[in-house]
Design a protein around this motif. Structure first.
Motif, PDB file in Angstrom:
ATOM      1  N   GLN A  34       0.826  -1.213   0.000  1.00  6.11           N
ATOM      2  CA  GLN A  34       0.000   0.000   0.000  1.00  6.11           C
ATOM      3  C   GLN A  34       0.859   1.261   0.000  1.00  6.11           C
ATOM      4  N   ARG A  43       0.941  10.253  -3.228  1.00  5.74           N
ATOM      5  CA  ARG A  43       0.179  10.518  -2.009  1.00  5.74           C
ATOM      6  C   ARG A  43       1.045  10.417  -0.764  1.00  5.74           C
ATOM      7  N   TYR A  44       2.261   9.967  -0.919  1.00  5.14           N
ATOM      8  CA  TYR A  44       3.161   9.872   0.230  1.00  5.14           C
ATOM      9  C   TYR A  44       4.583  10.180  -0.219  1.00  5.14           C
TER      10      TYR A  44
ATOM     11  N   VAL B   1      -7.110  -2.489   1.152  1.00  6.45           N
ATOM     12  CA  VAL B   1      -7.151  -1.741   2.415  1.00  6.45           C
ATOM     13  C   VAL B   1      -6.099  -2.316   3.359  1.00  6.45           C
ATOM     14  N   SER B   2      -5.260  -1.438   3.900  1.00  9.39           N
ATOM     15  CA  SER B   2      -4.234  -1.934   4.816  1.00  9.39           C
ATOM     16  C   SER B   2      -4.889  -2.365   6.127  1.00  9.39           C
ATOM     17  N   ASP B  66      -2.856 -11.680   1.920  1.00  9.20           N
ATOM     18  CA  ASP B  66      -2.116 -10.726   1.096  1.00  9.20           C
ATOM     19  C   ASP B  66      -1.444  -9.650   1.959  1.00  9.20           C
ATOM     20  N   GLU B  67      -1.988  -9.464   3.140  1.00 15.05           N
ATOM     21  CA  GLU B  67      -1.524  -8.365   3.980  1.00 15.05           C
ATOM     22  C   GLU B  67      -0.226  -8.708   4.708  1.00 15.05           C
ATOM     23  N   ALA B  68       0.771  -7.861   4.548  1.00 11.53           N
ATOM     24  CA  ALA B  68       2.020  -8.085   5.270  1.00 11.53           C
ATOM     25  C   ALA B  68       1.838  -7.696   6.736  1.00 11.53           C
ATOM     26  N   MET B  70       3.232  -6.161   9.013  1.00 14.40           N
ATOM     27  CA  MET B  70       4.262  -5.229   9.456  1.00 14.40           C
ATOM     28  C   MET B  70       3.763  -3.801   9.292  1.00 14.40           C
ATOM     29  N   ASP B  72       5.127   0.114   8.351  1.00 15.40           N
ATOM     30  CA  ASP B  72       6.284   0.805   7.803  1.00 15.40           C
ATOM     31  C   ASP B  72       6.213   2.279   8.197  1.00 15.40           C
ATOM     32  N   GLU B  73       7.096   3.078   7.613  1.00 19.68           N
ATOM     33  CA  GLU B  73       7.189   4.475   8.043  1.00 19.68           C
ATOM     34  C   GLU B  73       5.913   5.264   7.749  1.00 19.68           C
ATOM     35  N   ARG B  74       5.186   4.895   6.693  1.00 20.45           N
ATOM     36  CA  ARG B  74       3.938   5.604   6.399  1.00 20.45           C
ATOM     37  C   ARG B  74       2.885   5.287   7.456  1.00 20.45           C
ATOM     38  N   ASP B  75       2.774   4.021   7.823  1.00 18.97           N
ATOM     39  CA  ASP B  75       1.833   3.637   8.876  1.00 18.97           C
ATOM     40  C   ASP B  75       2.147   4.392  10.167  1.00 18.97           C
ATOM     41  N   ALA B  77       3.803   7.237  10.461  1.00 22.77           N
ATOM     42  CA  ALA B  77       3.561   8.677  10.308  1.00 22.77           C
ATOM     43  C   ALA B  77       2.066   8.983  10.468  1.00 22.77           C
ATOM     44  N   TYR B 133      -4.981   7.382   5.251  1.00 28.75           N
ATOM     45  CA  TYR B 133      -4.831   6.368   4.196  1.00 28.75           C
ATOM     46  C   TYR B 133      -5.631   6.706   2.950  1.00 28.75           C
ATOM     47  N   GLY B 136      -6.347  12.396  -0.387  1.00 34.00           N
ATOM     48  CA  GLY B 136      -5.539  12.681  -1.566  1.00 34.00           C
ATOM     49  C   GLY B 136      -4.348  13.572  -1.235  1.00 34.00           C
ATOM     50  N   ARG B 138      -0.971  14.949   0.018  1.00 30.92           N
ATOM     51  CA  ARG B 138       0.318  14.264   0.139  1.00 30.92           C
ATOM     52  C   ARG B 138       0.795  14.322   1.587  1.00 30.92           C
ATOM     53  N   LEU B 139       1.158  13.175   2.107  1.00 36.87           N
ATOM     54  CA  LEU B 139       1.634  13.087   3.480  1.00 36.87           C
ATOM     55  C   LEU B 139       3.124  12.841   3.468  1.00 36.87           C
TER      56      LEU B 139
END
Lengths: 88, 141
Positions: A34, A43-44, B1-2, B66-68, B70, B72-75, B77, B133, B136, B138-139
């Protein structure tokens, strides 16, 4: 008015790298599928470390993968900054 | 969807109906909801409903390979930003309930005031996670 943008060619580079999937790339650089999708869609904005990792996977330099365009505010501040002296 | 977004949706779907009903009943104050045990049962029903929604949702999601597993840095943030905003809301609630209400209210009004600030903070946190998530905008890391 120009706004600051960070674009990238990750999608193209994935396709050129034997159709590498987002999940595969994510696994190699320590991100989820994702997040790779979010980076591709703009978007990131990834951290510098992740940007280096992504570039490394494709065997490219970071500026070959990511392109940054300065925004209006920064362009304005650049105009006010005096030019650096020659040889400095 | 994460999995993190999914979990936030579950929390919202659990929190929303349960605590809208709970606070609705507290405001309406029907005759069968007067004593402390009755109010505690009402709270337990709301908390139980939320737990059941989350359990069912997580059980259904459990089959998604399918979902890892873990973050990551986006999660991190997204979670960090959402938690920070919720913290400020919780602080406002704590000040209002702990420093204002004791001088004018008592008993279950203070309990419900505390619960409301916790529920609102948790709802805000999960809503901001979903927005992080889905949005639109930008993060940046």
């Amino acid at each position: 008015l120009p706004i600051e943008t960070l674009t990238n060619d990750i999608r193209v580079m994935r396709l050129l790298a034997h159709d590498m999937t987002q999940a595969n790339l994510g696994k190699r650089v320590g991100l989820t599928r994702q997040t790779i999708a979010a980076i591709e869609q703009g978007r990131y904005a990834p951290s510098l470390e992740v940007a280096f990792r992504i570039a490394y996977v494709f065997g490219k330099s970071i500026d070959e993968v990511f392109r940054w365009t300065p925004g209006d505010a920064l362009l304005g501040s650049q105009a006010e900054t005096p030019p650096a002296p020659d040889g400095a | 969807v994460s999995s993190y977004e999914y979990r936030a949706w579950l929390m919202l779907w659990g929190l929303g109906p349960a605590y809208i009903a709970y606070f609705g009943l507290q405001i309406a104050a029907p005759a069968w909801l007067v004593t402390t045990p009755q109010r505690l049962i009402c709270f337990a029903a709301a908390a139980g409903f939320q737990a059941v929604v989350c359990l069912i949702g997580m059980t259904l999601k459990g089959g998604d390979r399918d979902e890892a597993p873990m973050s990551d840095e986006r999660d991190e943030a997204i979670d960090s930003r959402a938690t920070r905003a919720a913290y400020y809301l919780l602080m406002i609630g704590a000040v209002a309930v702990g420093m204002g209400m004791p001088f004018s209210q008592g008993g279950w009004k203070i309990v419900n005031g505390t619960l409301l600030s916790v529920v609102l903070a948790e709802a805000l946190r999960n809503a901001l996670i979903v927005r992080g998530y889905r949005g639109g905008r930008r993060l940046a890391h």
